[in-house]
Structures are given as structure tokens and as C-alpha cells.
Design an enzyme around this catalytic site. Structure first.
Site, PDB file in Angstrom:
ATOM      1  N   THR A  33       0.846  -1.145  -0.105  1.00 60.38           N
ATOM      2  CA  THR A  33      -0.122  -0.031   0.137  1.00 60.38           C
ATOM      3  C   THR A  33       0.874   1.184  -0.025  1.00 60.38           C
ATOM      4  O   THR A  33       1.931   1.289  -0.217  1.00 60.38           O
ATOM      5  CB  THR A  33      -0.939  -0.037   1.194  1.00 60.38           C
ATOM      6  OG1 THR A  33      -1.792   1.035   1.015  1.00 60.38           O
ATOM      7  CG2 THR A  33      -0.361   0.057   2.669  1.00 60.38           C
ATOM      8  N   ASN A  34       0.176   2.432   0.164  1.00 58.91           N
ATOM      9  CA  ASN A  34       1.087   3.731   0.294  1.00 58.91           C
ATOM     10  C   ASN A  34       0.576   4.607   1.336  1.00 58.91           C
ATOM     11  O   ASN A  34      -0.261   4.260   2.028  1.00 58.91           O
ATOM     12  CB  ASN A  34       1.135   4.412  -1.084  1.00 58.91           C
ATOM     13  CG  ASN A  34      -0.243   4.558  -1.570  1.00 58.91           C
ATOM     14  OD1 ASN A  34      -0.850   5.486  -0.962  1.00 58.91           O
ATOM     15  ND2 ASN A  34      -0.770   3.915  -2.558  1.00 58.91           N
ATOM     16  N   ARG A  35       1.331   5.720   1.418  1.00 56.53           N
ATOM     17  CA  ARG A  35       0.939   6.688   2.623  1.00 56.53           C
ATOM     18  C   ARG A  35      -0.130   7.715   2.427  1.00 56.53           C
ATOM     19  O   ARG A  35      -0.451   8.488   3.126  1.00 56.53           O
ATOM     20  CB  ARG A  35       2.103   7.505   2.964  1.00 56.53           C
ATOM     21  CG  ARG A  35       3.309   6.719   3.456  1.00 56.53           C
ATOM     22  CD  ARG A  35       4.446   7.736   3.770  1.00 56.53           C
ATOM     23  NE  ARG A  35       5.456   6.933   4.508  1.00 56.53           N
ATOM     24  CZ  ARG A  35       5.910   6.476   5.480  1.00 56.53           C
ATOM     25  NH1 ARG A  35       4.909   6.710   6.553  1.00 56.53           N
ATOM     26  NH2 ARG A  35       6.830   6.155   5.966  1.00 56.53           N
ATOM     27  N   ALA A 100      -4.288   7.228  -4.764  1.00 60.06           N
ATOM     28  CA  ALA A 100      -2.911   6.981  -4.733  1.00 60.06           C
ATOM     29  C   ALA A 100      -2.870   5.425  -5.155  1.00 60.06           C
ATOM     30  O   ALA A 100      -2.805   4.914  -4.416  1.00 60.06           O
ATOM     31  CB  ALA A 100      -1.924   7.214  -3.654  1.00 60.06           C
TER      32      ALA A 100
END
Ligand code: CTP
Ligand code: CA
Length: 224
Positions: A33-35, A100
Site C-alpha cells: 500500500t502507500n501513505r 494513490a
């Protein structure tokens, strides 16, 4: 009172947005995943609803309340996000890709938890590329007005202008990723066919209303 009587900027319009990260499972307990916090996308969904639009928000896993009046569709993976978006955009006037989206997913998802072992090397991850949801929506013959977001880590002016053309969207909102992820404020540069234009740093809620106004004034007039 005057403002209350004025017709709302997006009255009668249907807006579809994506927000937050996606989560791409590796096995039943782990994933990529990402921030992204989802704050900018949720603020935009709220601002679009405030502007009178009918709003569908396709959201990755985030810890945020649903803005009032907004229909929320929770998804985890890019593939689920794509399916939800494609079912909604045929009726939309505007599509805003704020999510995102993870660029890659595991080529194969392990059905059981991947175990570590004292004598084996760490597992190698084979990745597959995810579909580009924004580019796919923008390429449709019945495409709504499409807006992209781009978080770059450097060289924003060059990379974001090229990204707008590559994605085939009339408007791209660029920012430097490390200055926005998880924060309550943001500083963005708008890229359209006329070139770049910077907006002042401000809170995401105020910025969302400014961006909705920028989008509304670019929308083609509807046939009477
Ligand atoms: N986007 C999308 N689907 C993807 C990747 C990105 O819809 N698989 C959308 C994002 O929601 C955003 C825009 O495309 O509106 C730009 O995303 P970004 O990650 O900056 O662009 P990429 O083309 O993935 O390029 P890179 O990550 O290599 O900079
Ligand atoms: Ca990307």
C-alpha cells in the site's frame, strides 16, 4: 443570503472521485500500500457535494468519515477500484482521480500466509502492473471531464506537465508528494493546456473548494 440564492457551481452535475490508497494483498495477512490518507479526495468529495453535485466517492482503506450527502463505495485493490469507477462513470459529468493507486500488485496472491524459514532466503516478490484507471476513463468516447492528481518527489513542473499529456486529461493537479501525504494542508500547481499555475498553500478544505471552482468553470456547458 446572496450566496445562498446564487445557483450552485455544480448543481445538476454528477461527480465521481477516487480517494485514498489501494491495498494489494500478498497473502491473507500482508499487502502493498502507500501513505495516502485520503484527506484531499474526501475534502474534494465534500466540496463537490457542497457545490450541489451528486457525488460518488470510491475509497480505498482510510480512517475518515463519509462526507454528508456523498455516496461512498469502499474498495481495497486497484482492480476493485477500476470496476467500481467503470460502473459509475457512464453517468458522470466529472471524474476526479485523487487516489494513490498502487502501480503494482502481487503477480500471484498466496492463499496461505507466507512463512519465514531459518534456512530459506527471503521470498522474492513477482509484481504485475495495475490498470491505469484515469487513463482508461479519459480514453472513453463518452469520457466525463477528467481531472488527475500527480504527486512527484522532484521536478514537478516537467514531470506533471508530461503526465497530463500522457494520461490524456484536460486538467492535472500536481504537488510534491512528501509535502502533502497525511498533512492537513497542501500546495498545488494546476496544469492545463495553457501551462502551469500555482495556487497558494492552504488547508485541504479551502483548497478543495478552490479546485471545485476551477473545475466548474472549465466544464463544457450542457445543452439546454
Ligand atoms: N492513477 C490511476 N490508476 C493508476 C495509477 C494512477 O487512476 N493505476 C491516477 C491517479 O489517481 C492520479 C493520476 O493517475 O490521478 C496520476 O497518478 P500517478 O501515480 O502520479 O501517475 P503514474 O502514471 O502512476 O506515474 P508514476 O507513479 O510513475 O509517477
Ligand atoms: Ca503511480
Amino acid at each position: 443570503l446572496c450566496a445562498a440564492l446564487r445557483p450552485k457551481l455544480l448543481a445538476g452535475r454528477h461527480v465521481v472521485l477516487t480517494a485514498g490508497p489501494t491495498f494489494e494483498p500478498l497473502d491473507p495477512v500482508r499487502g502493498l500500500t502507500n501513505r495516502s490518507s485520503g484527506k484531499m479526495g474526501f475534502a474534494l468529495a465534500r466540496a463537490a457535494a457542497d457545490a450541489g453535485a451528486s457525488v460518488d466517492l470510491v475509497a480505498g482503506p482510510v480512517a475518515l468519515p463519509t462526507p454528508w450527502g456523498v455516496r461512498r463505495h469502499d474498495i481495497e485493490t486497484a482492480s476493485e477500484m477500476r470496476a467500481a469507477v467503470l460502473s459509475l462513470v457512464p453517468h458522470a459529468d466529472v471524474f476526479i482521480g485523487v487516489a494513490a493507486v498502487c502501480d503494482w500488485r502481487a503477480a500471484e496472491i498466496a492463499t496461505d500466509k507466507i512463512k519465514k524459514s531459518v534456512d530459506a532466503a527471503p521470498p522474492r516478490l513477482a509484481l504485475a502492473e495495475n490498470p491505469d484507471i484515469l487513463a482508461e476513463v479519459a480514453a472513453r468516447p463518452d469520457a466525463p471531464y477528467c481531472v488527475g492528481f500527480a504527486a512527484e518527489s522532484s521536478d514537478l513542473l516537467k514531470l506533471a506537465a508530461a503526465k497530463r499529456v500522457r494520461k490524456g486529461v484536460p486538467l492535472l493537479v500536481g504537488n510534491l508528494g512528501q509535502q502533502t501525504f497525511g498533512r492537513d494542508d497542501n500546495e498545488v500547481v494546476l496544469f492545463d493546456a495553457d501551462g502551469p499555475r500555482a495556487l497558494p498553500r492552504t488547508g485541504k478544505a479551502v483548497l478543495a473548494h478552490a479546485l471545485i471552482a476551477e473545475i466548474a468553470r472549465r466544464l463544457p456547458r450542457r445543452p439546454p
